[in-house]
Design an enzyme around this catalytic site. Sequence first.
Site, PDB file in Angstrom:
ATOM      1  N   ASP A  61     -13.231  56.186 -21.418  1.00 39.82           N
ATOM      2  CA  ASP A  61     -12.045  56.923 -21.872  1.00 39.82           C
ATOM      3  C   ASP A  61     -10.917  56.843 -20.839  1.00 39.82           C
ATOM      4  OD1 ASP A  61     -10.523  58.473 -23.500  1.00 39.82           O
ATOM      5  OD2 ASP A  61     -11.608  60.339 -23.141  1.00 39.82           O
ATOM      6  N   HIS A  90      -5.968  49.044 -22.837  1.00 39.32           N
ATOM      7  CA  HIS A  90      -7.226  48.507 -23.367  1.00 39.32           C
ATOM      8  C   HIS A  90      -7.549  47.157 -22.715  1.00 39.32           C
ATOM      9  CE1 HIS A  90      -7.443  51.818 -26.041  1.00 39.32           C
ATOM     10  NE2 HIS A  90      -6.449  51.436 -26.826  1.00 39.32           N
ATOM     11  N   LEU A 147     -30.824  42.262 -19.163  1.00 39.88           N
ATOM     12  CA  LEU A 147     -30.090  43.486 -19.502  1.00 39.88           C
ATOM     13  C   LEU A 147     -29.907  43.621 -21.018  1.00 39.88           C
ATOM     14  CD1 LEU A 147     -28.158  45.908 -18.705  1.00 39.88           C
ATOM     15  CD2 LEU A 147     -26.309  44.221 -18.738  1.00 39.88           C
TER      16      LEU A 147
END
Length: 290
Positions: free
Chosen positions: A47, A64, A158
């Site tokens: 955020d 972004h 991962l």
Amino acid sequence: MFVEKLSSMFSKLLHAQPKYITAPVMPAAAQQLPPDRLPRHVAIIMDGNGRWAQKRGLPRSAGHAAGTEALRDIIRASDDWGIEALSLYAFSTENWARSKEEVNALMGLLLKYFASEIDELDRKNVRILILGDVDGLPGPQREAVCSAMERTKDNTGLKLNIALNYGGRAELTRAAARLAQKCASGELRPDDIDQAALENELYTAGLPDVDLLIRTSGEMRLSNFLPWQTTYAEMIFDSVLWPDYDRAEYLRNLRAYASRDRRFGGVKADSAGSEADEAGAAGQNTEEIS
Ligand code: FPP
């Protein structure tokens, strides 16, 4: 002569400094994380992109784009440090309500990200899973993420989960509907529905529960992200805006997690006996809510 020498020494020192600070220190610091205190599954609500851009007088899309750089670094760090699963909240079912311009910018970044990173992620044995309703994404994005999932599905490194067009309530509703369908078709009996059966219908089926949830930018909410999976997660609300979040901050958060005492509703093994004795003597209920 002396001045020249001094100036050359000074210049060497100046150039040596960044190398000393960034390269050798971070891996050593990461090694200090005790492996048995490392979270198996980290979830991050990234955020603050909009505020980061606003502070610089830039459009939200620039925030972004900067956030995507932070995301690249945190994925690499998670891989380097042996985190088993990383879940990132990239686009929620509610994010469609943002301006067309912002939604397009996010969708564009998504395409660019997969095009530029997929080779490296696959080479590093990363398995990509999209959490959310992939069918609701525009065609090119749907194709890109489906092909990334297909290409990496047998990788064993991962487990990188990217939440796209994701909502926690929608996920739980979908799971309930899938269980109901199984009952209607006779594949399952209502009495057989237990927590494991429901978990099996979630996008995260087969993944460990979230151990650590991090939300950046100082906001303190879950915002419909992984409500089932974070039931016993440790939470860290970090004031750093996502584009400024880096390995050093991540490491600080992992250290804070390592120092937490997780009891999952029980009591600490070493204090259970003495507390029970004390409470018993006083006639109290010893159950502890954690
Ligand atoms: C929240 O910040 C962030 C988002 C809604 C998008 C997160 C997306 C990225 C980090 C990059 C794109 C993802 C991929 C996989 C390429 P906000 O916009 O709500 O910030 P604000 O609260 O400051 O307005």
